[in-house]
Design an enzyme around this catalytic site. Structure first.
Site, short mmCIF file in Angstrom:
data_model
loop_
_atom_site.label_atom_id
_atom_site.label_comp_id
_atom_site.label_asym_id
_atom_site.label_seq_id
_atom_site.Cartn_x
_atom_site.Cartn_y
_atom_site.Cartn_z
N ARG A 158 -12.52 0.16 -8.79
CA ARG A 158 -11.74 0.88 -7.72
C ARG A 158 -10.77 1.98 -8.48
O ARG A 158 -10.76 3.14 -7.82
CB ARG A 158 -10.80 -0.15 -7.15
CG ARG A 158 -11.25 -1.02 -6.04
CD ARG A 158 -10.54 -2.08 -5.97
NE ARG A 158 -9.24 -1.84 -5.16
CZ ARG A 158 -8.03 -2.44 -4.98
NH1 ARG A 158 -7.82 -3.68 -5.51
NH2 ARG A 158 -7.10 -2.05 -4.19
N ARG A 207 -0.54 -9.55 -8.22
CA ARG A 207 -0.33 -9.15 -6.88
C ARG A 207 -0.51 -10.31 -6.07
O ARG A 207 -1.66 -10.89 -6.21
CB ARG A 207 -1.05 -7.79 -6.51
CG ARG A 207 -0.74 -7.56 -5.19
CD ARG A 207 -0.86 -5.95 -4.98
NE ARG A 207 -2.53 -5.66 -4.94
CZ ARG A 207 -2.66 -4.26 -4.49
NH1 ARG A 207 -1.81 -3.34 -4.14
NH2 ARG A 207 -3.93 -4.05 -4.24
N LYS A 216 1.98 2.14 -3.36
CA LYS A 216 1.91 2.88 -1.99
C LYS A 216 2.33 2.07 -0.87
O LYS A 216 3.04 2.43 -0.05
CB LYS A 216 0.51 3.41 -1.73
CG LYS A 216 0.05 4.18 -2.92
CD LYS A 216 -1.04 5.00 -2.30
CE LYS A 216 -2.44 4.16 -2.10
NZ LYS A 216 -3.01 3.53 -3.17
N ARG A 275 -8.39 9.59 1.17
CA ARG A 275 -9.00 9.25 0.10
C ARG A 275 -10.13 10.05 -0.65
O ARG A 275 -10.42 9.73 -1.67
CB ARG A 275 -9.41 7.77 0.24
CG ARG A 275 -8.58 6.95 -0.52
CD ARG A 275 -9.06 5.22 -0.30
NE ARG A 275 -8.60 4.38 -1.14
CZ ARG A 275 -7.73 3.44 -0.75
NH1 ARG A 275 -7.11 3.52 0.55
NH2 ARG A 275 -7.43 2.48 -1.81
N ARG A 316 -6.02 -10.85 -3.15
CA ARG A 316 -7.10 -10.09 -2.60
C ARG A 316 -8.38 -10.35 -3.36
O ARG A 316 -8.24 -10.21 -4.40
CB ARG A 316 -6.61 -8.60 -2.38
CG ARG A 316 -5.76 -8.34 -1.28
CD ARG A 316 -5.52 -6.83 -1.09
NE ARG A 316 -6.38 -5.91 -1.50
CZ ARG A 316 -6.12 -4.56 -1.64
NH1 ARG A 316 -4.70 -4.24 -0.96
NH2 ARG A 316 -6.89 -3.54 -1.75
P1 AMP Z 1 -6.05 -0.27 0.00
O1 AMP Z 1 -5.60 -1.41 0.74
O2 AMP Z 1 -5.54 1.01 0.61
O3 AMP Z 1 -6.09 -0.65 -1.54
O4 AMP Z 1 -7.85 -0.40 0.57
C1 AMP Z 1 -8.65 -1.37 0.37
C2 AMP Z 1 -10.10 -1.02 0.20
O5 AMP Z 1 -10.37 -0.33 1.68
C3 AMP Z 1 -10.27 0.38 -0.55
O6 AMP Z 1 -10.50 -0.16 -1.75
C4 AMP Z 1 -11.52 0.98 -0.02
O7 AMP Z 1 -12.77 0.15 -0.06
C5 AMP Z 1 -11.04 0.94 1.52
N1 AMP Z 1 -10.34 1.86 2.31
C6 AMP Z 1 -9.00 1.98 2.40
N2 AMP Z 1 -8.79 3.00 2.74
C7 AMP Z 1 -9.81 3.91 2.78
C8 AMP Z 1 -10.26 5.19 3.24
N3 AMP Z 1 -8.97 5.94 3.52
N4 AMP Z 1 -11.38 5.47 3.00
C9 AMP Z 1 -12.39 4.93 2.50
N5 AMP Z 1 -12.06 3.64 2.24
C10 AMP Z 1 -10.99 3.02 2.33
#
Ligand code: AMP
Length: 217
Positions: free
Chosen positions: A170, A127, A13, A88, A159
């Site tokens: 996750r 990654r 994404k 989400r 990360r």
């Molecule tokens: P991402 O980089 O999009 O994979 O986000 C990393 C982490 O941030 C996720 O695993 C969640 O813990 C938190 N996070 C990101 N976006 C959201 C969201 N819309 N709602 C809740 N937690 C989020």
């Protein structure tokens, strides 16, 4: 174009959203990036978000929704945006609809990038990230110089939440809380599925063709 990138963690994404934002000249809004930059700066939001992110859980809806509400009111969002990692959960999607209604806007397209869990687990292990926001993969999208960002020359890092046990958590969170959004947007006639197992270039081409078709209407 106001669009959402949906899909499991590691589906690509963020990679696609960054390319599309550059092509379409609209902002790429990643709630994950916003949390990570707050974690780096050790802000109260960062401290709160880190406890959830490190456990593979979602940051509470009210916190996430208010960040997005502020962000989409910035002038650069007038022409549109690409949401990456938001919404989400169903309550986030409902709140998002309400805030868009308030500014008389609506989502035009939701791209759902689908990838099998087994592929994701393998992908996440390779990654690599840069603090400038670029992401790489040691096999599928390597930097020109090993461990160094092509764009800014900084050292790449892994990360914390890409560790295998956190990735499994996750994925569990994704299936329980985020995947119901597929039906939510399907029922609104906004959803288009894209196969995330293809190459980055092929996936971008496919998404651009979908956007072109919508713009022709
Ligand atoms: P991402 O980089 O999009 O994979 O986000 C990393 C982490 O941030 C996720 O695993 C969640 O813990 C938190 N996070 C990101 N976006 C959201 C969201 N819309 N709602 C809740 N937690 C989020």
């Amino acid at each position: 174009m106001r669009m959402i990138m949906l899909g499991p963690p590691g589906a690509g994404k963020g990679t696609q959203a960054a390319i599309l934002a550059n092509t379409l000249k609209i902002p790429h809004i990643s709630t994950g990036d916003i949390f990570r930059s707050n974690i780096k700066e050790n802000t109260p939001l960062g401290v709160l978000a880190k406890s959830y992110i490190d456990a593979g859980k979602l940051v509470p809806d009210d916190v996430t929704v208010s960040i997005v509400e502020d962000r989409i009111q910035k002038p650069d969002c007038k022409k549109g945006f690409i949401m990456d990692g938001f919404p989400r959960t169903i309550p986030q999607a409902e709140k998002f609809d309400e805030m868009l209604e308030k500014i008389q806007a609506e989502i035009e397209l939701v791209i759902n990038i689908s990838v099998d869990d087994a592929v994701i687990i393998k992908r996440m292990a390779g990654r690599r990230m840069c603090s400038c926001g670029r992401t790489y993969h040691i096999e599928n999208n390597p930097p020109k110089v090993d461990g160094v960002c092509d764009a800014c020359g900084s050292k790449l890092y892994i990360r914390d939440d890409d560790k295998e046990e956190t990735v499994l958590e996750r994925l569990k969170t994704y299936h329980a809380q985020t995947s119901p959004l597929i039906d939510y947007y399907e029922n609104k006639g906004k959803l288009i599925n894209v196969d995330g197992a293809k190459s980055i270039e092929e996936t971008t081409k496919e998404i651009i063709a979908i956007i072109d078709k919508i713009n022709e209407k």
